[in-house]
Design an enzyme around this catalytic site. Structure first.
Site, PDB file in Angstrom:
ATOM      1  N   SER A 154       0.855  -1.186   0.000  1.00 53.76           N
ATOM      2  CA  SER A 154       0.000   0.000   0.000  1.00 53.76           C
ATOM      3  C   SER A 154       0.884   1.226   0.000  1.00 53.76           C
ATOM      4  CB  SER A 154      -0.901   0.015   1.229  1.00 53.76           C
ATOM      5  OG  SER A 154      -1.548   1.272   1.287  1.00 53.76           O
ATOM      6  N   ASP A 171     -17.826   0.067  14.258  1.00 56.61           N
ATOM      7  CA  ASP A 171     -17.130   0.480  13.040  1.00 56.61           C
ATOM      8  C   ASP A 171     -17.226  -0.568  11.939  1.00 56.61           C
ATOM      9  OD1 ASP A 171     -16.533   2.566  14.662  1.00 56.61           O
ATOM     10  OD2 ASP A 171     -14.420   2.089  14.918  1.00 56.61           O
TER      11      ASP A 171
HETATM   12  C1  GLA Z   1     -13.866   3.438  18.364  1.00 54.04           C
HETATM   13  C2  GLA Z   1     -14.253   1.965  18.425  1.00 54.04           C
HETATM   14  C3  GLA Z   1     -15.760   1.804  18.457  1.00 54.04           C
HETATM   15  C4  GLA Z   1     -16.396   2.702  19.522  1.00 54.04           C
HETATM   16  C5  GLA Z   1     -15.869   4.121  19.414  1.00 54.04           C
HETATM   17  C6  GLA Z   1     -16.361   5.015  20.525  1.00 54.04           C
HETATM   18  O1  GLA Z   1     -14.243   3.973  17.123  1.00 54.04           O
HETATM   19  O2  GLA Z   1     -13.738   1.272  17.308  1.00 54.04           O
HETATM   20  O3  GLA Z   1     -16.077   0.453  18.669  1.00 54.04           O
HETATM   21  O4  GLA Z   1     -16.202   2.173  20.802  1.00 54.04           O
HETATM   22  O5  GLA Z   1     -14.464   4.166  19.409  1.00 54.04           O
HETATM   23  O6  GLA Z   1     -17.716   5.210  20.402  1.00 54.04           O
END
Ligand code: GLA
Length: 366
Positions: free
Chosen positions: A62, A166
């Site tokens: 990458s 996420d």
């Molecule tokens: C990061 C983590 C998520 C969540 C956020 C806070 O993005 O990957 O799982 O806990 O922080 O909301």
């Protein structure tokens, strides 16, 4: 782009795939407590090109993610190297754990998701690679399976103790809707973003890292608060339990108060989104930020300043720190058609008053 794969590996890729970054509208540090979140996908994305190999060697390159040289590992011998290749290794390791056989492959990754700004560059990478592997080897994984695979790779192999928000939104989300997710059951529902609002995202210029101790500490404090309240997860308590929560020792009382009030704000935000109530939603953004700042203590003075500058704009309904915190980006809820101006003005003033390198991330600057 095909060109880059070709240059690196002297052949054509078999599969192209991509996955977006994300911005969380509201519901922060709730997912690992079994609570609610409300993120949406971004135009910035990770793109992957992959071609299978007959042996067990994985070669990856990458130009956007750090080392600009080819990295190699062998399936079955995955070992952490403290670089982006760990996400690739985490995925092949997690696939083996599920008993899904694959061969080696060549991989070229490019990404427009900014790194370390709380916009899920890592989940976007995991999902993009998961999709490419799924297609190349006809594994018949669903979008949900790919999200879970990415989550397993990140938590058990890379070692970042994150929740499922996420990976879920990078795999299942889109840009026209917010993904309401109940992290305790993985129930999700898409809620269209109404025409009464436009989103803006600005970077504070202060980088953060999830594997870092702060996120871990907050997670542990939440577990301690849950144990002190006699529940498995803070999801089991609500705003009705606030008198008991407030009697916990410092800072567990405030950590738990953030989580229960934030869960309630996500449910209220879902209603506001559904009815297009922009002002109500903006007010929830501001309350969420205050709670992250005072109770959960994941903000920084510069970020509080950025939020304040954004919220002071007459065309903004509200703003808040988005993502894990201790740096990263701010999401701004704007009047439709004004986000470009609001974000530009906010960043210009922020740069002038803090000397930090702020940047507009959404609307995307072409
Ligand atoms: C990061 C983590 C998520 C969540 C956020 C806070 O993005 O990957 O799982 O806990 O922080 O909301």
């Amino acid at each position: 782009m095909n060109d880059s794969f070709q240059k690196a590996f002297a052949r054509e890729p078999e599969v192209l795939s991509r996955a977006p970054g994300r911005v969380n509208l509201i519901g922060e540090h709730t997912d690992y407590n079994g609570g609610y979140v409300l993120p949406t996908a971004l135009p910035q994305h990770t793109s992957v090109q992959l071609a299978r190999r007959p042996d067990t060697v994985v070669r990856a390159l990458s130009r956007d993610l750090g080392a600009d040289s080819l990295t190699e590992f062998r399936l079955g011998s995955e070992q952490r190297q403290q670089s982006w290749i760990d996400y690739v290794q985490g995925l092949t390791w997690a696939l083996a754990e599920r008993g899904q056989p694959i061969t080696g492959f060549d991989l070229f990754v490019s990404s427009t998701v900014p790194l370390g700004k709380g916009l899920s560059s890592s989940a976007s990478l995991e999902v993009a690679i998961g999709r490419a592997i799924n297609t190349a080897y006809q594994l018949r994984l669903s979008d949900f399976d790919i999200a879970m695979l990415g989550h397993r790779a990140e938590t058990a192999f890379v070692g970042a103790p994150v929740g499922i928000m996420d990976q879920m939104v990078c795999s299942l989300g889109d840009r026209s809707s917010a993904l309401f997710l109940d992290a305790s059951t993985a129930y999700f529902r898409k809620i269209p973003i109404p025409p009464t609002v436009e989103l803006g995202v600005v970077d504070s210029g202060i980088a953060h890292s999830h594997a870092s101790g702060d996120y871990r500490t907050r997670r542990r404090e939440c577990e301690e608060a849950a144990a002190a309240l006699g529940v498995r997860q803070l999801r089991a308590v609500s705003v009705e339990d606030l008198p008991t929560i407030e009697a916990l020792p410092e800072p567990l009382n405030r950590r738990a108060r953030h989580v229960v009030t934030e869960n309630a704000r996500v449910l209220a935000a879902v209603e506001a989104l559904q009815s297009g109530a922009a002002e109500a939603l903006g007010a929830l953004f501001l309350e969420s930020h205050a709670s992250m700042r005072d109770d959960f203590e994941v903000s920084l003075p510069e970020i509080d300043r950025l939020v304040q500058l954004a919220a002071d704009d007459p065309d903004a309904f509200g703003a808040r720190l988005t993502g894990g915190g201790f740096g990263g980006a701010v999401v701004i809820l704007c009047q439709p058609g004004t986000a470009r101006r609001v974000t530009r003005r906010t960043v210009d003033t922020y740069r002038a008053v803090t000397q930090c390198n702020g940047e507009v991330l959404l609307p995307k600057v072409q």
